[in-house]
Structure formats: structure tokens, C-alpha cells
Design a protein around this motif. Structure first.
Motif, mmCIF file in Angstrom:
data_model
loop_
_atom_site.group_PDB
_atom_site.id
_atom_site.type_symbol
_atom_site.label_atom_id
_atom_site.label_comp_id
_atom_site.label_asym_id
_atom_site.label_seq_id
_atom_site.Cartn_x
_atom_site.Cartn_y
_atom_site.Cartn_z
ATOM 1 N N ILE A 42 89.695 53.240 -10.064
ATOM 2 C CA ILE A 42 88.839 53.561 -9.052
ATOM 3 C C ILE A 42 88.666 55.351 -9.336
ATOM 4 N N TYR A 43 87.307 55.787 -9.548
ATOM 5 C CA TYR A 43 87.244 57.147 -9.601
ATOM 6 C C TYR A 43 86.246 57.750 -8.577
ATOM 7 N N LEU A 44 86.570 59.116 -8.579
ATOM 8 C CA LEU A 44 85.561 59.983 -7.728
ATOM 9 C C LEU A 44 84.980 61.049 -8.664
ATOM 10 N N LEU A 67 73.610 47.294 -14.331
ATOM 11 C CA LEU A 67 74.305 46.197 -15.204
ATOM 12 C C LEU A 67 74.520 46.982 -16.634
ATOM 13 N N ARG A 68 75.857 47.013 -16.872
ATOM 14 C CA ARG A 68 76.028 47.729 -18.214
ATOM 15 C C ARG A 68 75.853 46.701 -19.218
ATOM 16 N N PRO A 69 75.566 47.121 -20.338
ATOM 17 C CA PRO A 69 75.421 46.335 -21.752
ATOM 18 C C PRO A 69 76.995 46.124 -22.214
ATOM 19 N N GLY A 70 77.491 44.794 -21.841
ATOM 20 C CA GLY A 70 78.991 44.668 -21.926
ATOM 21 C C GLY A 70 79.181 44.202 -23.383
ATOM 22 N N ARG A 126 56.318 50.032 -18.187
ATOM 23 C CA ARG A 126 55.723 48.711 -17.530
ATOM 24 C C ARG A 126 55.240 47.783 -18.624
ATOM 25 N N THR A 127 55.888 47.668 -19.531
ATOM 26 C CA THR A 127 55.619 46.750 -20.657
ATOM 27 C C THR A 127 56.615 46.084 -21.296
ATOM 28 N N THR A 128 56.600 44.740 -21.285
ATOM 29 C CA THR A 128 57.823 44.061 -21.976
ATOM 30 C C THR A 128 57.711 43.438 -23.321
ATOM 31 N N THR A 155 66.142 48.093 -31.309
ATOM 32 C CA THR A 155 66.571 47.512 -30.134
ATOM 33 C C THR A 155 67.556 48.155 -29.354
ATOM 34 N N CYS A 156 67.060 48.989 -28.220
ATOM 35 C CA CYS A 156 68.005 49.714 -27.388
ATOM 36 C C CYS A 156 67.696 48.936 -25.965
ATOM 37 N N ALA A 157 68.121 47.798 -25.920
ATOM 38 C CA ALA A 157 67.423 47.231 -24.572
ATOM 39 C C ALA A 157 68.559 46.858 -23.744
ATOM 40 N N HIS A 209 76.627 49.357 -25.427
ATOM 41 C CA HIS A 209 77.571 50.371 -25.442
ATOM 42 C C HIS A 209 78.560 50.275 -23.956
ATOM 43 N N PHE A 210 78.566 49.484 -23.430
ATOM 44 C CA PHE A 210 79.342 49.102 -22.098
ATOM 45 C C PHE A 210 79.462 50.154 -21.241
ATOM 46 N N ARG A 211 80.847 50.630 -21.006
ATOM 47 C CA ARG A 211 81.326 51.546 -20.095
ATOM 48 C C ARG A 211 81.046 52.841 -20.529
ATOM 49 N N TYR A 212 80.488 53.121 -21.639
ATOM 50 C CA TYR A 212 80.485 54.589 -22.076
ATOM 51 C C TYR A 212 79.158 54.914 -22.857
ATOM 52 N N GLY A 213 78.258 54.384 -22.480
ATOM 53 C CA GLY A 213 76.876 54.741 -23.353
ATOM 54 C C GLY A 213 76.424 55.887 -23.134
ATOM 55 N N ARG A 268 60.102 48.372 -20.118
ATOM 56 C CA ARG A 268 59.753 46.906 -19.395
ATOM 57 C C ARG A 268 59.286 47.626 -17.739
ATOM 58 N N ASN A 269 60.150 48.549 -17.549
ATOM 59 C CA ASN A 269 60.113 48.897 -15.991
ATOM 60 C C ASN A 269 59.468 50.251 -15.966
ATOM 61 N N ILE A 270 60.499 51.376 -15.527
ATOM 62 C CA ILE A 270 60.130 52.846 -15.717
ATOM 63 C C ILE A 270 61.390 53.532 -16.344
HETATM 64 C C1 LIG Z 1 78.458 51.612 -12.219
HETATM 65 C C2 LIG Z 1 78.447 52.249 -13.614
HETATM 66 C C3 LIG Z 1 78.971 53.500 -14.056
HETATM 67 C C4 LIG Z 1 79.043 53.738 -15.267
HETATM 68 N N1 LIG Z 1 79.762 54.944 -15.683
HETATM 69 C C5 LIG Z 1 79.609 55.463 -16.851
HETATM 70 C C6 LIG Z 1 80.390 56.853 -17.067
HETATM 71 O O1 LIG Z 1 80.907 57.503 -16.233
HETATM 72 N N2 LIG Z 1 80.170 57.272 -18.580
HETATM 73 C C7 LIG Z 1 79.492 56.493 -19.415
HETATM 74 O O2 LIG Z 1 79.633 57.251 -20.594
HETATM 75 N N3 LIG Z 1 78.839 55.695 -19.015
HETATM 76 C C8 LIG Z 1 78.879 54.922 -17.746
HETATM 77 N N4 LIG Z 1 78.396 53.880 -17.669
HETATM 78 C C9 LIG Z 1 77.844 53.095 -18.709
HETATM 79 C C10 LIG Z 1 76.479 53.616 -19.156
HETATM 80 O O3 LIG Z 1 75.670 53.838 -17.947
HETATM 81 C C11 LIG Z 1 75.663 52.511 -20.052
HETATM 82 O O4 LIG Z 1 76.531 52.217 -21.107
HETATM 83 C C12 LIG Z 1 74.360 53.270 -20.736
HETATM 84 O O5 LIG Z 1 73.673 53.485 -19.644
HETATM 85 C C13 LIG Z 1 73.668 51.995 -21.593
HETATM 86 O O6 LIG Z 1 72.408 52.790 -21.894
HETATM 87 P P1 LIG Z 1 71.303 51.788 -22.441
HETATM 88 O O7 LIG Z 1 70.011 52.632 -22.837
HETATM 89 O O8 LIG Z 1 71.861 50.805 -23.458
HETATM 90 O O9 LIG Z 1 71.063 50.705 -21.311
HETATM 91 P P2 LIG Z 1 69.960 50.711 -20.089
HETATM 92 O O10 LIG Z 1 69.971 51.999 -19.432
HETATM 93 O O11 LIG Z 1 70.282 49.724 -19.447
HETATM 94 O O12 LIG Z 1 68.420 50.626 -20.727
HETATM 95 C C14 LIG Z 1 68.185 49.467 -21.482
HETATM 96 C C15 LIG Z 1 66.351 49.607 -21.185
HETATM 97 O O13 LIG Z 1 65.852 48.612 -22.057
HETATM 98 C C16 LIG Z 1 64.657 47.907 -21.129
HETATM 99 N N5 LIG Z 1 64.534 46.746 -21.651
HETATM 100 C C17 LIG Z 1 65.273 45.659 -21.487
HETATM 101 N N6 LIG Z 1 64.696 44.518 -22.027
HETATM 102 C C18 LIG Z 1 63.279 44.762 -22.605
HETATM 103 C C19 LIG Z 1 62.400 44.381 -22.950
HETATM 104 N N7 LIG Z 1 62.206 43.034 -23.560
HETATM 105 N N8 LIG Z 1 61.019 45.081 -23.423
HETATM 106 C C20 LIG Z 1 60.999 46.399 -22.735
HETATM 107 N N9 LIG Z 1 62.229 47.182 -22.194
HETATM 108 C C21 LIG Z 1 63.219 46.613 -22.155
HETATM 109 C C22 LIG Z 1 65.385 47.795 -19.800
HETATM 110 O O14 LIG Z 1 64.413 47.965 -18.734
HETATM 111 C C23 LIG Z 1 66.249 49.280 -19.771
HETATM 112 O O15 LIG Z 1 65.484 50.335 -19.130
HETATM 113 C C24 LIG Z 1 78.391 53.147 -16.403
HETATM 114 C C25 LIG Z 1 77.519 52.051 -15.985
HETATM 115 C C26 LIG Z 1 77.636 51.678 -14.692
HETATM 116 C C27 LIG Z 1 76.486 50.438 -14.336
#
Ligand SMILES: Cc1cc2nc3c(=O)[nH]c(=O)nc-3n(C[C@H](O)[C@H](O)[C@H](O)COP(=O)(O)OP(=O)(O)OC[C@H]3O[C@@H](n4cnc5c(N)ncnc54)[C@H](O)[C@@H]3O)c2cc1C
Length: 355
Positions: free
Chosen positions: A239-241, A295-298, A164-166, A194-196, A321-325, A33-35
Motif C-alpha cells: 500500500i502506498y500514499l 489497466l496496467r500493461p502487464g 477517437r480512431t481505432t 505499437t504503444c498500445a 511497461h507494467f507497474r513502471y511505465g 482509440r479514445n482521447i
Molecule cells: C493504479 C496504477 C498505478 C500506477 N502507478 C505507477 C507509478 O506510481 N509509477 C509508474 O511509473 N507507473 C505506474 N503505473 C503504471 C503506468 O501507469 C503504466 O505503465 C503506463 O501508463 C503505461 O503507459 P502506456 O502508454 O503503455 O499505456 P496506456 O496509458 O494504457 O496507453 C495505451 C493507449 O493505447 C490506446 N490504444 C490501445 N489499442 C489501440 C488501438 N487499437 N488503436 C488506437 N489506440 C489504441 C489506448 O486507448 C491507450 O490510450 C500505474 C498504473 C496503474 C493502473
């Protein structure tokens, strides 16, 4: 020609899935949808481990352990294809008290995790006197560089990227999806994955939901210091560094249930700075470069959905994948590809089924 697979979402999970399928000879298109890689996958910290692994179920830790074991080869293959370094670094993690010492040590022993009790000051001279748990096997990767490297790698494998396509919410015609509508017209493929990330539920509005996936905001700070000020991840009470090789240090993070609101708050900046300066006083002299949120996928209990839809034969999810994607990306890509291609799975996939 229509691709074999259309992947919705160009974060780390979508890109890793595309890389694996393309390696198997499939024609793959990724629609973003974005880059590419600008959401959670960019915003994260890149620690390759659950923060306190003993607090999670085997559905999380088994997935992470196998993924972490595959990381060095996976990164090498991504980097060889793209020519771009993702800054994989086996820097280790130091867990500072309070934490459940006995539970942690037992868990490490049972899971063949190397661990050692150390005086925190032996590792960080600025630290208060305390026993810390040293986990030398924890590595990290630099998210934005990994995204760039993965982007190059999938392009090298012939994957088509459409930015840039949703993709609009998907409508199934009985037992299969014939096409998807997008902001730039209709797209057709053999299978739809779906990997959204946090937006997964929005795409599946008229489908039985995958495990409930919702946005969970995380705020993060970035400081710039000299290289070698900090050489390990340190963690204490949420908290982590995270040091980077060039002297940047990340400070995170919050876990906030505030919907799709990506703003940052001065209160959180203040809280993260205070906690970070207490952990590493040298940081108070460093420059604060950036404050952002992602925004983590919780998902419930941090367990992702890596599955075929129960009724729609050509719809799959690799999401939540929430906190560990970042940690889970290589194994999640392997599992979904094995499922789609009829290969035997690398591990038991029961916990990751569609609800
Ligand atoms: C502050 C923070 C700290 C983190 N720290 C860690 C860490 O230390 N270790 C770790 O393993 N994980 C960490 N994570 C979690 C990890 O970043 C996520 O679990 C992972 O990035 C999820 O990947 P994703 O590809 O599913 O989601 P995203 O990266 O969000 O990608 C999903 C994509 O889908 C696109 N999309 C959505 N809807 C549509 C649509 N209708 N059409 C087209 N495109 C669409 C979105 O624009 C987006 O780019 C952290 C996350 C955050 C926010």
C-alpha cells in the motif's frame, strides 16, 4: 503526405516516443482509440521508482535508474515546449516495515542510492514507532498534468494527433506493413510503432507476440486534505500514499488479473481505506474524492518490450511497461528512437527484445 512514423496509442509511452522522434526532425502521427492519455497513464500514481527496487531484476532497475536520471531534463524540455507544469516533485519515499532491511540496505549501497534508517515518527508524527527506510532520491510526477504537458509538447513539435480512431489488428505483407486499417479509413506511414499498453496483444493477432502483455487492473483512491499533511510517498506492504502539492493524497493500489474489466469494487475501497487510515490517521477526517481503476500493461517480471519485430522490418513495439511505465517513459522513448534512427543505444537493449 504520409508521416515517417505512425504511433499506435496516445498514452505516456506513445507521447514520449512521439516527442523524441519529432525532436529528431521526424514527421510523426499518433493515433488514439479514445482521447489522449485517458487509460493507464492517467490512472497511475506517478511515483518515479520501482516500489521496492531490490525486489526487481537489473532489466527493470537499470532501465528505471537511467530514466530517473534523465527525468529532470526531460520534464524541463516537455514543460518548456508546452508551457504546462507536470508537477515533478522530489518528495522522497519512506518504506515502513516489514521489509528485507539487510537486502534493501545492501542493494541501495551497491546502486549508489541514498538511503537512511530513520524513526518513522521523526518524519510522520502520527506513525507507530518503527525503523523506516528513507529514500530521499525518489521523486514523483502528477500523471494527468504530465499527459497534458506532453500533449502540448508534441503538438508544439508538429506531431499530428488523431483521437477517437481505432487501429485494427495489423496484417503484414511478407516483411513489411504497407498500411493499417482504422475505424476512420486507411493510414500509411514509413514505420509503425505499437504503444498500445494493455491492448498491444490484440493489435498483433497474426504476428508472433511480443512478450506476453496482458491487462493488470489497479484500483486507486483519491482524498483531499490541506497541503503539507503529508510531504513524502509512504509505502508499507503493497500500500502506498502519494501526496500532491495541493493537498490531494492518492492511495493505491491493487494488482488484479481480471482481464479488461475496469470496474471498481466496494471491498477494495474498504480495504484501501482501512490500510490508509492505519498509516496516516489524519486521512480518516479527509474527503474521499474519487475511486478509479486502470489497466496496467502487464509483462512477465515487469520487463517491457522495446524492440523491432524479428521479421517485419518496419514494425516496432514500445509496450508492456507494467507497474513502471511513467518512470520508464523517457528512456524507453530514447531507446526505441535510437534503434529506429540507427543511433548508438543509451544502454544494453538485449533484455527488451521481441520474444
Ligand atoms: C493504479 C496504477 C498505478 C500506477 N502507478 C505507477 C507509478 O506510481 N509509477 C509508474 O511509473 N507507473 C505506474 N503505473 C503504471 C503506468 O501507469 C503504466 O505503465 C503506463 O501508463 C503505461 O503507459 P502506456 O502508454 O503503455 O499505456 P496506456 O496509458 O494504457 O496507453 C495505451 C493507449 O493505447 C490506446 N490504444 C490501445 N489499442 C489501440 C488501438 N487499437 N488503436 C488506437 N489506440 C489504441 C489506448 O486507448 C491507450 O490510450 C500505474 C498504473 C496503474 C493502473
Amino acid at each position: 503526405m504520409n508521416p515517417d512514423f505512425l504511433i499506435i496509442g496516445g498514452g505516456i509511452i506513445g507521447l514520449a516516443t512521439a516527442f523524441r522522434l519529432a525532436n529528431e526532425g521526424a514527421q510523426v502521427t499518433v493515433v488514439e482509440r479514445n482521447i489522449i492519455g485517458a487509460e493507464s497513464s492517467w490512472a497511475g500514481g506517478g511515483i518515479l521508482s520501482p516500489l521496492m527496487p531490490w525486489q526487481y531484476s537489473p532489466a527493470v532497475t537499470d532501465l528505471c535508474d537511467l530514466s530517473v536520471a534523465r527525468y529532470p531534463d526531460w520534464i524541463a524540455s516537455v514543460q518548456a515546449s508546452s508551457g504546462l507544469d507536470a508537477e515533478y516533485w522530489d518528495c522522497g519515499m519512506l518504506v515502513l516495515p516489514p521489509y528485507e532491511l539487510e537486502i534493501a540496505q545492501n542493494w541501495c549501497q551497491q546502486h549508489q542510492w541514498q538511503s537512511e534508517l530513520v524513526a518513522a515518527r521523526d518524519i510522520l508524527p502520527d506513525m507507530a514507532e518503527a525503523d523506516a527506510l528513507w529514500l530521499p532520491g525518489v521523486a514523483q510526477v502528477r500523471n494527468p498534468r504530465l499527459i497534458k504537458s506532453l500533449r502540448g509538447a508534441v503538438l508544439d513539435r508538429g506531431v499530428k494527433l488523431i483521437e477517437r480512431t481505432t487501429i485494427m489488428p495489423m496484417l503484414a505483407d511478407q516483411h513489411s506493413i504497407k498500411h493499417v486499417n482504422t475505424t476512420n479509413g486507411r493510414l500509411l506511414a514509413g514505420g509503425y510503432i505499437t504503444c498500445a499498453g494493455a491492448w498491444t496483444q490484440e493489435l498483433l493477432t497474426n504476428q508472433p507476440p511480443a512478450k506476453t502483455i496482458k491487462p493488470m487492473r489497479g484500483q486507486m483512491l483519491l482524498f483531499k486534505t490541506q497541503p503539507h499533511v503529508l510531504e513524502h510517498v509512504i509505502y508499507q506492504q503493497g500500500i502506498y500514499l502519494i501526496p500532491r502539492l495541493d493537498g490531494h493524497i492518492l492511495v493505491g493500489s491493487t494488482v488484479e488479473d481480471v482481464g479488461f474489466d475496469k470496474s471498481t469494487t466496494p471491498e477494495t475501497r474498504h480495504d484501501l481505506m482501512s490500510a490508509a487510515f492505519k498509516l496516516l490517521p489524519a486521512l480518516s477526517k479527509a474527503t474521499l474524492v474519487q475511486h478509479w481503476s486502470g489497466l496496467r500493461p502487464g509483462s512477465p517480471d515487469n520487463v517491457p518490450t522495446i524492440a523491432r519485430h524479428p521479421e517485419i522490418e518496419n514494425l516496432y513495439a514500445n509496450a508492456g511497461h507494467f507497474r513502471y511505465g511513467v518512470t520508464m517513459a523517457p528512456i524507453s522513448a530514447d531507446l526505441i528512437a535510437e534503434m529506429i534512427l540507427g543511433l548508438s543505444p543509451s544502454m544494453d537493449i538485449t533484455p527488451y527484445q521481441w520474444n
